[in-house]
Design a protein around this motif. Structure first.
Motif, mmCIF file in Angstrom:
data_model
loop_
_atom_site.group_PDB
_atom_site.id
_atom_site.type_symbol
_atom_site.label_atom_id
_atom_site.label_comp_id
_atom_site.label_asym_id
_atom_site.label_seq_id
_atom_site.Cartn_x
_atom_site.Cartn_y
_atom_site.Cartn_z
ATOM 1 N N LEU A 1 0.837 -1.207 0.000
ATOM 2 C CA LEU A 1 0.000 0.000 0.000
ATOM 3 C C LEU A 1 0.870 1.254 0.000
ATOM 4 O O LEU A 1 0.587 2.224 -0.718
ATOM 5 C CB LEU A 1 -0.909 -0.017 1.222
ATOM 6 N N ALA B 1 2.427 1.551 -3.458
ATOM 7 C CA ALA B 1 1.423 1.929 -4.450
ATOM 8 C C ALA B 1 1.030 3.391 -4.317
ATOM 9 O O ALA B 1 0.896 4.119 -5.315
ATOM 10 C CB ALA B 1 0.194 1.034 -4.306
ATOM 11 N N ALA B 2 0.846 3.835 -3.059
ATOM 12 C CA ALA B 2 0.487 5.235 -2.842
ATOM 13 C C ALA B 2 1.605 6.158 -3.330
ATOM 14 O O ALA B 2 1.355 7.209 -3.948
ATOM 15 C CB ALA B 2 0.191 5.473 -1.372
ATOM 16 N N ALA C 1 -6.568 5.481 -3.172
ATOM 17 C CA ALA C 1 -6.106 4.123 -2.824
ATOM 18 C C ALA C 1 -6.077 3.936 -1.310
ATOM 19 O O ALA C 1 -6.549 2.915 -0.778
ATOM 20 C CB ALA C 1 -4.724 3.871 -3.421
ATOM 21 N N MET D 1 -11.484 5.467 -9.240
ATOM 22 C CA MET D 1 -10.143 5.550 -9.824
ATOM 23 C C MET D 1 -10.216 5.628 -11.352
ATOM 24 O O MET D 1 -9.503 6.426 -11.980
ATOM 25 C CB MET D 1 -9.318 4.334 -9.390
ATOM 26 N N LEU E 1 -4.542 -0.527 -8.220
ATOM 27 C CA LEU E 1 -5.564 -0.672 -7.180
ATOM 28 C C LEU E 1 -6.075 -2.112 -7.118
ATOM 29 O O LEU E 1 -6.293 -2.661 -6.031
ATOM 30 C CB LEU E 1 -6.726 0.286 -7.449
ATOM 31 N N LEU F 1 -3.833 -4.309 -5.172
ATOM 32 C CA LEU F 1 -3.962 -4.164 -3.725
ATOM 33 C C LEU F 1 -5.095 -5.011 -3.174
ATOM 34 O O LEU F 1 -5.052 -5.448 -2.025
ATOM 35 C CB LEU F 1 -4.223 -2.690 -3.368
ATOM 36 N N TYR F 2 -6.123 -5.224 -3.997
ATOM 37 C CA TYR F 2 -7.297 -5.951 -3.526
ATOM 38 C C TYR F 2 -7.020 -7.431 -3.307
ATOM 39 O O TYR F 2 -7.678 -8.087 -2.501
ATOM 40 C CB TYR F 2 -8.454 -5.811 -4.512
#
Length: 634
Positions: free
Chosen positions: A187, A190-191, A206, A301, A326, A329-330
């Motif tokens: 996370l 990714a951010a 996100a 998004m 995104l 991440l899920y």
């Protein structure tokens, strides 16, 4: 499969349920996370895993690399799409450029998927070593705990505590090291990528989506715990009824209660099914909420990326990359509901296991305690009680100021009614209990000053109810001395009048005796116990009603054998049948924890109004009455 966790079914899987005494009806409060994590790290540190530091470093490095590549892969694919969308002078160059990016994306994605698998392979020996160390330490410590602990602890519950606690160590290492912590790292990466490569608002979306997803998952999971608790309780009841009925199948059949037992099991299953339906319905709600949050986040998004592309600030490939980041991440979040509940329970299971290891045995070796020396003259040891008192917690009675001495090579018998203290004396002599006042002395040494291992090599017990392991006759006889040769095992069996019976068995010494020795009769089990004690070659032999389960003929033969076995040994005999101890040099009569009479058989019988004399007359009168009744029938 549904997100959050998998739907439960009887028989195991992710919704695994402990049966029997293992499941608690009420889930205790969460233990403090930081101390639990420190306990977990200490377990790993002392696990003895091969190349521990190298494996830790390698697995952490591969996990970080995998997450970094997982975030990078969508960017490579986005670059491929952007390259394809640009106006190029030659179609071939466009195709080659796109193909190069696409191949690069596939390679990066492959590496991001492979890195965690390699990390798990490297870290697996550490997990297994930690699980093994946790189980072995707890089991060994439980065996060293005192008699009071085992008398108040249910064996099934203790077994399940060790099993669940050791498995929780493996689960926590796996889920924390390779799921939750790496997901948090992903996370952050990714951010950072979304904010740096595109716009801070993408990073904010996100983070907000993951926070909302996590918060609602935890809230609904906490609500669902009550349904899971009810389901586990019903499952425990059903499993308990099955175990009780199967263990006591002879009683069930004797009273024709097969249908009744099956009906009780069916009712318990009905309660389980009702609870399972509620648990599955709440699981469906959890999965629906998670799916809603995921798709709303993806929609937001995608719309934001579309507006950015329309404004010329992003290419079509960037839109694809933002959405894919995104989505990536899920993936780990799909099992968050399951992971959260199982982590809570695993910390609790591990804490329950560690509580056992923190128990301090009441009977323990003194620091630097020496071994008890064996008598050199082979005449047996000296046993003495000096003003010994002991009171049980659960009873008002016990021993009060008991003193006696058993000379080497002699036999002392303990007689008296139930609850008079005979068994307590035996346990004190074996140091299964420690005297609260006074001293127990063997060969001049206080039993509290020598090692328990050496004490129990010098003292052997033949109990009234001999406990056997579900193994072969040879293994059970040799339990007292595993290094004994086959000839020595047979010699012990001969001495216990057991060899003829064993030779008549198809498998001889390799015959398995069944659980708790149930394939043998009571007399055969007792003879195995006698053979086991004789093989130990003790200097002090304790016989606690050692022939009570034998028929008169076999008892007479074993009494003769025991008289031979007593040669060179000191013997302490607990008896209710006074005819078996008439040749004892000393007889102690106990009543309410005190020695009320002592002397040889002929002395005690001659005492008018004595306890022993009254008991002797009662037993001999009963024997004469039985003989007279038999002669009248004849």
């Amino acid at each position: 499969m549904a997100r959050g966790e998998r739907s439960g079914h009887r028989g195991g899987g992710i919704e695994a349920k402990a049966h029997g005494a293992g499941v608690v009806a009420e889930m205790p409060p969460d233990p403090k996370t930081l101390p639990a994590l420190l306990d977990l790290m200490r377990l790993v540190a002392r696990s003895g895993a091969p190349q521990l530091r190298l494996r830790l470093f390698g697995s952490i490095l591969l996990t970080i690399l995998g997450k970094a590549l997982g975030v990078l892969a969508p960017l490579v694919l986005g670059a491929a799409v952007n390259h394809l969308a640009r106006d190029q002078p030659a179609g071939v160059s466009v195709g080659l450029g796109f193909a190069g990016f696409a191949v690069g994306w596939a390679i990066v994605r492959f590496l991001s998927s492979t890195a965690p698998q390699l990390s798990d392979v490297i870290f697996a020996p550490v997990r297994q070593a930690a699980q093994r160390a946790a189980a072995t330490e707890t089991f060994a410590h439980a065996l060293h705990l005192s008699l009071d602990f085992h008398q108040t602890k249910r064996s099934g519950a203790l077994s399940r505590t060790v099993d669940r606690g050791s498995r929780s160590v493996d689960f926590l290492l796996r889920i924390l090291a390779f799921n939750l912590v790496p997901t948090g790292l992903e996370l952050i990466l990714a951010a950072g990528v979304l904010g740096g490569a595109y716009d801070w608002r993408f990073a904010a979306v996100a983070v907000v989506v993951v926070v909302i997803y996590t918060g609602l998952t935890f809230a609904i999971s906490n609500w669902r715990i009550e349904h899971r608790r009810t389901m586990n309780t019903a499952d425990t009841e059903a499993a308990g009824q099955v175990v009780d009925a199967l263990i006591n199948y002879e009683t069930v059949k004797s009273f024709g209660a097969e249908t009744r037992a099956a009906a009780g099991y069916d009712r318990a299953l009905g309660a389980y099914n009702a609870a399972a339906l509620k648990a599955n319905s709440s699981l469906a709600l959890l999965n629906g909420v998670q799916a809603l949050i995921m798709n709303v986040g993806l929609g937001v998004m995608a719309v934001m990326a579309g507006f950015e592309a329309a404004a010329g600030r992003m290419g079509p490939g960037d839109v694809t990359a933002a959405v894919l980041i995104l989505i990536s991440l899920y993936g780990p979040l799909n099992i968050l509901g399951f992971a959260y509940r199982e982590i809570r329970q695993s910390f609790i299971d591990m804490e329950e296991m560690l509580k056992v290891t923190r128990q301090t045995p009441q009977v323990a070796d003194a620091p630097g305690a020496p071994a008890l020396p064996r008598p050199q003259d082979r005449k047996g040891g000296t046993l003495a009680f000096e003003a010994v008192s002991f009171r049980h917690d659960a009873r008002t009675g016990g021993l009060e100021d008991v003193s006696f001495r058993v000379a080497p090579g002699t036999t002392t018998a303990l007689v008296g009614p139930s609850g008079s203290g005979k068994s307590t004396i035996v346990k004190l002599a074996l140091r299964l209990l420690d005297a609260q006042n006074g001293r127990v002395i063997i060969d001049g040494a206080d039993v509290r000053d020598v090692t328990q291992a050496s004490l129990r090599q010098a003292v052997a017990l033949v109990p009234q109810d001999v406990a056997l392991f579900n193994d072969t006759l040879a293994t059970n006889i040799a339990f007292a001395r595993p290094e004994a040769t086959e000839d020595e095992i047979w010699a012990a069996a001969e001495a216990a009048e057991l060899a003829g019976f064993i030779r008549g068995l198809p498998d001889g010494m390799e015959t398995r005796v069944g659980e708790r020795g149930l394939k043998l009769s009571g007399g055969e089990r007792q003879r195995v116990g006698i053979a086991r004690a004789l093989l130990a070659d003790p200097s002090i032999l304790i016989l606690d009603e050692a022939t009570s389960a034998l028929d008169s003929r076999t008892e007479a033969a074993i009494q003769k054998t025991l008289r031979k076995a007593k040669a060179g040994r000191t013997t302490l005999v607990v008896a209710h049948r006074l005819s078996t101890i008439a040749d004892a040099e000393q007889i102690l009569v106990l009543k309410s924890g005190r020695i009320v009479e002592r002397g040889a058989h002929h002395e005690l019988v001659a005492r008018v109004g004595g306890e022993y004399a009254a008991l002797w007359r009662k037993q001999t009168r009963g024997a004469r009455t039985g003989l007279e009744a038999g002669s009248l029938k004849a």
